[in-house]
Design an enzyme around this catalytic site. Sequence first.
Site, PDB file in Angstrom:
ATOM      1  N   ASP A  96       3.966 -14.280  -3.265  1.00 27.58           N
ATOM      2  CA  ASP A  96       4.394 -13.011  -2.801  1.00 27.58           C
ATOM      3  C   ASP A  96       5.833 -12.816  -3.459  1.00 27.58           C
ATOM      4  O   ASP A  96       6.707 -13.412  -3.183  1.00 27.58           O
ATOM      5  CB  ASP A  96       4.270 -12.863  -1.306  1.00 27.58           C
ATOM      6  CG  ASP A  96       4.551 -11.760  -0.700  1.00 27.58           C
ATOM      7  OD1 ASP A  96       4.116 -10.698  -1.359  1.00 27.58           O
ATOM      8  OD2 ASP A  96       5.218 -11.414   0.097  1.00 27.58           O
TER       9      ASP A  96
ATOM     10  N   GLU B 119       0.078 -16.706   2.219  1.00 25.84           N
ATOM     11  CA  GLU B 119       0.734 -16.064   1.506  1.00 25.84           C
ATOM     12  C   GLU B 119       2.630 -16.942   1.723  1.00 25.84           C
ATOM     13  O   GLU B 119       2.970 -17.257   2.916  1.00 25.84           O
ATOM     14  CB  GLU B 119       1.023 -14.873   2.407  1.00 25.84           C
ATOM     15  CG  GLU B 119       2.306 -13.905   1.718  1.00 25.84           C
ATOM     16  CD  GLU B 119       2.467 -12.507   2.567  1.00 25.84           C
ATOM     17  OE1 GLU B 119       2.007 -11.590   2.194  1.00 25.84           O
ATOM     18  OE2 GLU B 119       3.308 -12.697   3.509  1.00 25.84           O
TER      19      GLU B 119
ATOM     20  N   LYS C 201      -3.883  -1.715   1.718  1.00 26.24           N
ATOM     21  CA  LYS C 201      -2.786  -0.463   1.907  1.00 26.24           C
ATOM     22  C   LYS C 201      -3.668   0.564   0.907  1.00 26.24           C
ATOM     23  O   LYS C 201      -3.346   1.217   0.077  1.00 26.24           O
ATOM     24  CB  LYS C 201      -1.511  -0.768   0.983  1.00 26.24           C
ATOM     25  CG  LYS C 201      -0.612  -2.020   1.513  1.00 26.24           C
ATOM     26  CD  LYS C 201       0.316  -2.124   0.637  1.00 26.24           C
ATOM     27  CE  LYS C 201       1.377  -3.362   1.198  1.00 26.24           C
ATOM     28  NZ  LYS C 201       2.279  -3.734   0.340  1.00 26.24           N
TER      29      LYS C 201
ATOM     30  N   LYS D 294      -0.123 -14.769   6.822  1.00 31.47           N
ATOM     31  CA  LYS D 294       1.077 -14.014   6.082  1.00 31.47           C
ATOM     32  C   LYS D 294       2.176 -14.357   7.214  1.00 31.47           C
ATOM     33  O   LYS D 294       2.244 -15.062   7.891  1.00 31.47           O
ATOM     34  CB  LYS D 294       0.556 -12.434   6.250  1.00 31.47           C
ATOM     35  CG  LYS D 294      -0.524 -11.994   5.623  1.00 31.47           C
ATOM     36  CD  LYS D 294      -0.706 -10.712   5.709  1.00 31.47           C
ATOM     37  CE  LYS D 294       0.205  -9.645   5.014  1.00 31.47           C
ATOM     38  NZ  LYS D 294       0.210  -9.713   3.573  1.00 31.47           N
TER      39      LYS D 294
ATOM     40  N   ARG E 111     -15.126  21.649  -2.210  1.00 29.26           N
ATOM     41  CA  ARG E 111     -13.615  20.924  -2.022  1.00 29.26           C
ATOM     42  C   ARG E 111     -14.005  19.338  -1.817  1.00 29.26           C
ATOM     43  O   ARG E 111     -13.324  18.579  -2.078  1.00 29.26           O
ATOM     44  CB  ARG E 111     -12.503  21.642  -1.263  1.00 29.26           C
ATOM     45  CG  ARG E 111     -11.403  20.904  -0.937  1.00 29.26           C
ATOM     46  CD  ARG E 111     -10.505  20.552  -2.269  1.00 29.26           C
ATOM     47  NE  ARG E 111     -10.611  21.516  -3.322  1.00 29.26           N
ATOM     48  CZ  ARG E 111     -10.551  21.207  -4.655  1.00 29.26           C
ATOM     49  NH1 ARG E 111     -10.094  19.924  -4.842  1.00 29.26           N
ATOM     50  NH2 ARG E 111     -10.391  22.163  -5.417  1.00 29.26           N
TER      51      ARG E 111
END
Length: 287
Positions: free
Chosen positions: A225, A204, A152, A182, A118
């Site tokens: 953005d 950004e 992310k 940002k 697994r």
Amino acid sequence: MTKQQKIKKYYNQREKLTLKNRKYLRQVKRLTEDFLIEDLDSQGDVTSDATIKGNPKVTAILKAKESGTLAGLEETKWFLKRYKIQITRYKRDGARVKKGDKILKLTGGIKDILKIERTILNLMQRMSGIATQTDKLVKKVGKHVLVVPTRKTQWGLVDKKAVTLGGGGTHRLGLYDWILIKDNHLKLVTSNKLPVTSYFTEVECKTKKQILDFVKQKPDAIMFDNFKPQDIKKIIKQIGKTNIIFEASGGITEKNIISYAKSGVNVISLGSLTHSVKSLDISLDIL
């Protein structure tokens, strides 16, 4: 440094995502060890212990159950060496596979193989799913725009490695890498003057006014953005020739990515590449 050289240096750091890099190796080691510890706990594989006498040597085959792009073979090979399992590799990282294609042959004790089954499947399926989706998007946009993930991610650098195997880039690898100013940073500064620094710097922007104000300061890159592609195209045309890198991010999907690729940007970033991945179906069967 030309614009293309900057894009390659800062947005496509694939050469750092190898087990020869101690930082990347540390993450792979921690990830796989945690998977195995969680799976075995203190009791181990109680089903195999209860049903199989001894630990007879067997052969197992990993196969693709659907078409896609492979990733995670380097990491899997490294992991299996620690468990005395011999490997025959039929495919390489970044290779495209069809349903039924053999990927790896494993030879070792059956309990050893079932113990790590697994862990290696989770690793390869997730990485291959990311690589497959990236490959699909890269084919859509062509070679003039670099497709990259954001931060992310669930698995950090491992997810970013998978994107590169699908033909994409990396974006920045962490907060240490380069400056990305940002909206939360801009809320707490008294002026929109960029810091004087030797670091590569991107800003950004959420409005046309912000973009035109920052263009005058000549940052290395500007991020559009959550802009519509037609608006990006108009603003870039208004700015004219420049060595500033333009990135589009926010609201970009498989359905609209071609429109963004035609808007004039150099880089397209998508959080969905790593936070909403569909794993590639891969099986492990004992012969």
